[in-house]
Design an enzyme around this catalytic site. Structure first.
Site, mmCIF file in Angstrom:
data_model
loop_
_atom_site.group_PDB
_atom_site.id
_atom_site.type_symbol
_atom_site.label_atom_id
_atom_site.label_comp_id
_atom_site.label_asym_id
_atom_site.label_seq_id
_atom_site.Cartn_x
_atom_site.Cartn_y
_atom_site.Cartn_z
ATOM 1 N N ALA A 142 41.165 -15.885 -43.704
ATOM 2 C CA ALA A 142 40.922 -16.280 -45.084
ATOM 3 C C ALA A 142 39.907 -17.409 -45.171
ATOM 4 O O ALA A 142 39.157 -17.518 -46.134
ATOM 5 C CB ALA A 142 42.244 -16.704 -45.728
ATOM 6 N N ASP B 281 56.343 -16.710 -41.860
ATOM 7 C CA ASP B 281 55.558 -15.469 -41.860
ATOM 8 C C ASP B 281 55.737 -14.736 -40.526
ATOM 9 O O ASP B 281 54.779 -14.281 -39.915
ATOM 10 C CB ASP B 281 54.078 -15.755 -42.119
ATOM 11 N N GLY C 229 38.076 -12.643 -34.410
ATOM 12 C CA GLY C 229 38.783 -12.249 -35.623
ATOM 13 C C GLY C 229 38.227 -12.958 -36.831
ATOM 14 O O GLY C 229 37.397 -13.861 -36.717
ATOM 15 N N GLY D 37 37.772 -18.453 -42.316
ATOM 16 C CA GLY D 37 36.708 -18.473 -41.320
ATOM 17 C C GLY D 37 36.915 -17.407 -40.270
ATOM 18 O O GLY D 37 37.478 -16.357 -40.542
ATOM 19 N N GLU D 38 36.462 -17.696 -39.057
ATOM 20 C CA GLU D 38 36.552 -16.729 -37.977
ATOM 21 C C GLU D 38 37.043 -17.394 -36.707
ATOM 22 O O GLU D 38 37.161 -18.621 -36.627
ATOM 23 C CB GLU D 38 35.197 -16.062 -37.737
#
Length: 469
Positions: free
Chosen positions: A18, A129, A15, A20-21
């Site tokens: 915001a 969230d 994935g 990195g991965e």
């Protein structure tokens, strides 16, 4: 694949976020899989503070319904966070747009969600969230709360503070979050209530809980009975939702009150509708009850500092910056394959080696007819005709971008994979609302009906050979 550290093999990207991965890391001996969140400090020099806060909160938590935190590794230009890999997919994928899911299933997941949030609050942590995209499922179909990038500690050493950061995902945030300092617990309860509505009705009730939103105003004024999603709910579930979504936080149900509501105490069977005397006691045991229960049909700024944590733990993410995906879940089809058996006792770096693997159960994929040539071009042509913006990577992954009905970004990816001679088209949400993504997928699949192989996708063991260019 290449070695990350001795004994662990670095797999494909799971994935993007915001900062990195996320990559899959697999133990070369046991086959154990771990999700590794990577934060690039060169591109995001201020991200180390967010990592410190997120990992500090993770270290406080240990619960079967919260994604497990394994550890952290820091380097000069990179931060790594190691998390449990949830093999069962995302909760939103179980929600059929405009339909939802069976009531017994919604009840199961909702009970697990309430248990997880109750534990968070007992530790003085607010998630802030909560939404289906941040609720994952393990291989045993148990719910796991993930993505603590917006979480914060609101109670420390018995002292509770109000929060004032406007954060979360707009359709799920409580009204007080958008208007003034707020208490943490009622705000999380509100988000849980919206999730329950999504599970039971397959749609969200409003874009945001503000007076300018007519759907929210109708709910607040009690003029909602003929409107969806409320008309899809039975009396018992609607009674619970009314208590969880009270516009005044001080009048909203607590988690303890939610657990004691009759909808939560009533066992909903898979193969039949609710029976009036089928009620559970606090230990989950059947007991006879004379109450006449309704039948449930089958139905988806910166914050103030607090003692004990350093000032660098403040987070500054906002609605627009937050990516709408779950960190510990994969993006590409190849990454949706969880190894269950190897042809050799260890992984090797030989890319041509076939590995027997098992598909993670998901519903946003379909096979196309084997004689269908140039499926990628045909798919892109159709998507562009429908107004989507498409981009094909060097490895053949199609990134699709648009805006949803709230004018918010919606990004998903289509990966075309040769599955042992069968061609699979696998769609994956990257950013945006999960239910809206599922709704778009259903329409795309319907529009491509002539190309789609009839019949359900087979979930048992399959062999992944390669992605198609």
């Amino acid at each position: 694949m290449s070695d990350f550290v001795e004994g662990w093999t670095l797999g494909h990207t799971l994935g993007e976020g915001a900062y990195g991965e996320v990559k899959l890391v697999i133990n070369t001996t046991s086959g154990e899989a771990v999700a590794m969140k990577m934060i690039d400090l060169v591109k995001h020099p201020n991200a180390r503070q967010s990592v410190r806060k997120e990992t500090t909160i993770h270290r406080m938590l240990s619960n079967p319904h919260i994604i497990h935190y394994f550890g952290q590794r820091s380097e000069a230009t990179m931060e790594y966070i190691f998390l449990e890999y949830a093999a069962g997919g995302e909760l939103f994928d179980r929600i059929e747009p405009d339909i939802g899911m069976p009531a017994w299933e919604a009840q199961k997941y909702f009970k697990q969600l309430v248990s997880a949030v109750e534990y968070l609050h007992s530790r003085g942590v607010a998630h802030r969230d909560l939404k289906p995209e941040n609720l994952l499922l393990d291989e045993h179909d148990n719910l796991k709360v993930t993505d603590f990038g917006m979480a914060t500690v609101y109670r420390l050493q018995g002292k509770e503070r109000c929060l004032d950061k406007r954060c979360g995902t707009l359709p799920y945030v409580a009204p007080e979050v958008l208007s003034r300092p707020y208490h943490a617990e009622p705000a999380d309860v509100w988000s849980c209530g919206i999730i329950l509505v999504a599970m039971l009705a397959g749609e969200l009730p409003w874009d945001q809980p503000l007076a300018e939103c007519p759907e929210y105003l109708a709910w607040k004024d009690g003029k909602y009975m003929s409107l969806t999603p409320w008309s899809k709910l039975d009396n018992a579930s609607l009674s619970l939702v009314r208590k969880a979504l009270h516009h005044l936080p001080e009048s909203r149900y607590t988690l303890k009150q939610i657990k004691e509501h009759r909808w939560m105490l009533t066992k909903i069977h898979k193969d039949r509708k609710l029976e009036g005397n089928d009620v559970l006691d606090g230990n989950g045991l059947n007991q006879m009850c004379s109450r006449n229960e309704h039948k449930v049909p089958r139905l988806g700024l910166s914050q103030p500092e607090f003692p004990g944590l350093e000032a660098s733990y403040t987070d500054d993410m906002n609605f627009e910056q937050r990516a709408g995906f779950s960190f510990s879940q994969p993006t590409d089809m190849e990454d949706l394959l969880l190894c269950t058996q190897l042809q050799t006792t260890q992984y090797t770096q030989n890319a041509s080696q076939n590995i027997l693997q098992k598909l993670v159960r998901r519903m946003t994929r379909f096979f196309v007819k084997s004689e269908c040539d140039n499926i990628a071009k045909k798919l892109v042509s159709h998507l562009e005709h429908e107004g989507y913006t498409c981009r094909i990577s060097e490895v053949g992954v199609i990134t699709v971008a648009t805006v949803d009905r709230r004018k918010m970004p919606l990004v998903f990816k289509a990966n075309i994979v040769d599955m042992d001679g069968k061609i699979l088209v696998d769609f994956r949400l990257s950013k945006g609302c999960g239910i809206e993504f599922k709704r778009r997928f259903v329409k795309i699949k319907t529009d491509l009906g002539d190309l789609v192989e009839k019949g359900a996708v087979s979930w048992p063991i399959a062999v992944a050979t390669h992605s198609m260019p």
